[in-house]
Structure formats: structure tokens, C-alpha cells
Scaffold this motif. Structure first.
Motif, PDB file in Angstrom:
ATOM      1  N   LEU A   1       0.831  -1.312  -0.052  1.00 43.93           N
ATOM      2  CA  LEU A   1      -0.042  -0.182   0.041  1.00 43.93           C
ATOM      3  C   LEU A   1       0.882   1.316  -0.098  1.00 43.93           C
ATOM      4  N   VAL A   2       0.461   2.437  -0.546  1.00 39.61           N
ATOM      5  CA  VAL A   2       1.171   3.447  -0.876  1.00 39.61           C
ATOM      6  C   VAL A   2       1.633   3.883   0.751  1.00 39.61           C
TER       7      VAL A   2
ATOM      8  N   ALA B   1       1.718  11.459   6.597  1.00 39.08           N
ATOM      9  CA  ALA B   1       0.638  12.421   6.329  1.00 39.08           C
ATOM     10  C   ALA B   1       1.230  13.667   5.612  1.00 39.08           C
ATOM     11  N   GLU B   2       2.440  14.030   6.352  1.00 40.28           N
ATOM     12  CA  GLU B   2       3.149  15.264   5.707  1.00 40.28           C
ATOM     13  C   GLU B   2       3.681  15.040   4.313  1.00 40.28           C
TER      14      GLU B   2
ATOM     15  N   ARG C   1      -2.429  12.105  -1.200  1.00 42.84           N
ATOM     16  CA  ARG C   1      -2.895  11.646  -0.219  1.00 42.84           C
ATOM     17  C   ARG C   1      -4.050  10.870  -0.621  1.00 42.84           C
ATOM     18  N   HIS C   2      -4.577  11.046  -1.829  1.00 47.98           N
ATOM     19  CA  HIS C   2      -5.784  10.608  -2.060  1.00 47.98           C
ATOM     20  C   HIS C   2      -5.581   9.112  -2.435  1.00 47.98           C
TER      21      HIS C   2
ATOM     22  N   ARG D   1       6.184  10.043  -7.503  1.00 46.76           N
ATOM     23  CA  ARG D   1       6.009  10.792  -6.372  1.00 46.76           C
ATOM     24  C   ARG D   1       5.991  10.110  -5.035  1.00 46.76           C
ATOM     25  N   LEU D   2       5.763   8.779  -5.335  1.00 44.76           N
ATOM     26  CA  LEU D   2       5.698   8.021  -3.904  1.00 44.76           C
ATOM     27  C   LEU D   2       6.945   7.856  -3.786  1.00 44.76           C
ATOM     28  N   ALA D   3       7.953   7.501  -4.477  1.00 42.98           N
ATOM     29  CA  ALA D   3       9.288   7.175  -4.134  1.00 42.98           C
ATOM     30  C   ALA D   3      10.015   8.631  -3.430  1.00 42.98           C
ATOM     31  N   ILE D   4       9.630   9.784  -3.964  1.00 43.63           N
ATOM     32  CA  ILE D   4       9.995  10.821  -3.441  1.00 43.63           C
ATOM     33  C   ILE D   4       9.555  11.128  -1.849  1.00 43.63           C
TER      34      ILE D   4
END
Length: 291
Positions: free
Chosen positions: A114-115, A138-139, A147-148, A164-167
Motif C-alpha cells: 500500500l502507498v 501524512a506530511e 494523499r488520495h 511521487r511515492l518514491a519521493i
């Protein structure tokens, strides 16, 4: 003493030369290639600076970037990260805590199913308390605007979303510096532009040092300073306006000239006065409007 330490560059590359080893099949040992990937490179990057390492493929920019968090170690010279020598094995984990890297393929950095769990993973193995993990996750989700997507499996995300997830996973660890090593190379042009803007936003929001390794001029435009490399050496440094003012030189370096710079060339040839700092379509349009 405190003033001296505070004035140290975050990254200090001192007369670094590096050759990639090659395997000698006949003797079953590693030898060094004749031509060094880096040749007597000197570079200082200050805390909070946004620097683009620019050059065509094979110029040495990724090799230099990987020296900045001890993934590679110099054959000659030294690299200091916040005063710590990358050759000091006892300091290498601390160096990598300070300098996080984002690579071309985000899938190589994604682990969880999961993300939000993927972002939390690095914090969890470091023993952070649950409440702090939740706050940082969350941040980080908000910082990269995913976030979505927090309850989705990473394999359901687009390429740009996975990057973006890796970042976000690196951001959650709160490094002092993020190195993006050709992070947009697997993305479509729109996603590349969005990712470049994201790094600029992160730099502004968190005051992080950003090192963007790229062969694309349109990505380097957001940097405060561009370092141009060729054949393992730094051949030019300056602001985007200074570097992009000599389009012919960029062509000689086998770099693809983006449409806005080509447009500026034509406008100047037609008699328009366009300021050097006008590098985007919006800025060029404003220059024409003010003429």
C-alpha cells in the motif's frame, strides 16, 4: 568553532577522479578502465541550494551524484558531506541519512503493498514511534499531492505517481538533501514537467538541498545554479539565464534545445529584445507585451 562548522558546504567534492572497474576474464580480477568517468572534479553545494547537474548521457553527472551519498567512492580526491568523508565506513550510514536519492525507475524503491505503508517502511525499520510515523507519512503524502492514493497498491499508480511515492518515502525520512538522478527519464513529457515543478515546490516548502541530474534543459530551468558536465569534467557553472544565453554552445554539447529557447532565438533575430531571464513561454510572452 561553531561559526566555522556552520559555514561548511553541505557537499564538498575535492579534486575527485573516478574510474569504473572492469572485469578481466582472463585473470579473473578487476582492472580500471583507461578513461576516467570523473576527472579532477571540484564542486561545492551549500545547504538549501537547488543545483542541476546538466549534460548528455555519459558525461559523468550520475557518477558525480552517486559520489554525493557514498554509493561510489573516489579513486583520488575526497568527498565531504557535512564535513564527513564518504570513505569513512563508520560515517556512511549517517551520510545516506542526510542525502537521499531518487532513481530513474521508482519501482526499484517501492517495497510495500500500500502507498502509505511504503512511505512508513523506512521510518518503521528505524524504530520511530507510531504517532510520529503517522504524522510524517501524512506530511509526505501532502507534500507530493498523493494523499488520495494512500490506500492503493503502488502497482496501480501511474509512472508519475509512483515517482511521487518514491519521493514521499525519502521526504518522510527528512534528509537535508535529495538527489534526483534522471528521475523523470521514464515519464511522458507532461509528467516530466510536473515532476520538475514538484522538486521546485519541495525546495521552496522545506528548504531542502536539491540536486537534479538531467540532460533536459527544461528541467534545469528551475534550479538556482546549473553545473554543466562534459567528459567527466565540469565545464561551466551559472544561473539558468547565464547558461541558456548561449544556445549554440548548448547545441555543441549535444543537448536538446527546448521550444521556448528556440522561440527566443527567432524573436531576437526578428529584432525583439528578450531578457536573458525569460526562459518560459509565460516569461517570453510578458517580454513581448512589455516591448
Amino acid at each position: 568553532m561553531e561559526q566555522r562548522i556552520a559555514s561548511l558546504p553541505l557537499i564538498d567534492v575535492q579534486q575527485v577522479t573516478y574510474r569504473y572497474p572492469v572485469q578481466n576474464a582472463a585473470k579473473d580480477q578487476e582492472l580500471l578502465v583507461a578513461v576516467p568517468a570523473l576527472q579532477n572534479v571540484n564542486l561545492q553545494i551549500q545547504k538549501g541550494e537547488y543545483v542541476a547537474l546538466l549534460g548528455h548521457n555519459g558525461c559523468g553527472k550520475s557518477t558525480l551524484a552517486r559520489h554525493c551519498n557514498a554509493l561510489l567512492l573516489p579513486d583520488q580526491g575526497k568527498v565531504l558531506i557535512a564535513g564527513m568523508d564518504t570513505r569513512d565506513v563508520a560515517k556512511q550510514n549517517m551520510i545516506r541519512e542526510r542525502v537521499g536519492m531518487i532513481f530513474q525507475n521508482p519501482d526499484n524503491q517501492l517495497i510495500a503493498t500500500l502507498v502509505e505503508d511504503d512511505i512508513a517502511w523506512g521510518l518503521t525499520i528505524r524504530g520511530y514511534p507510531l504517532q510520529q510515523i503517522r504524522e510524517r507519512v501524512a506530511e509526505a503524502l501532502d507534500a507530493v499531492n498523493i494523499r488520495h492514493l494512500r490506500q492503493l497498491p503502488p502497482d496501480k499508480l501511474s509512472g508519475g505517481q509512483r515517482q511521487r511515492l518514491a519521493i514521499a518515502g525519502i521526504l518522510a525520512l527528512r534528509p537535508q538533501c535529495i538527489i534526483a538522478d534522471e528521475a523523470s527519464s521514464m515519464l511522458d513529457p507532461f509528467s516530466r514537467q510536473e515532476l520538475a515543478k514538484l522538486f521546485a515546490q519541495i525546495h521552496h516548502m522545506f528548504g531542502l538541498t536539491i540536486i537534479q541530474v538531467t540532460h533536459l534543459l527544461e528541467e534545469a530551468i528551475y534550479a538556482q545554479r546549473i553545473v554543466v558536465m562534459e567528459r567527466g569534467q565540469i565545464i561551466q557553472e551559472g544561473t539558468p539565464a547565464q547558461i541558456f544565453s548561449n544556445v549554440e554552445r548548448l547545441r555543441e554539447l549535444k543537448l536538446i534545445i527546448p521550444e521556448p529557447l528556440t522561440l527566443v532565438e527567432h524573436l531576437r533575430s526578428a529584432g525583439f529584445t528578450i531578457a536573458d531571464h525569460a526562459l518560459t513561454i509565460e516569461e517570453i510572452a510578458q517580454e513581448i507585451a512589455n516591448a
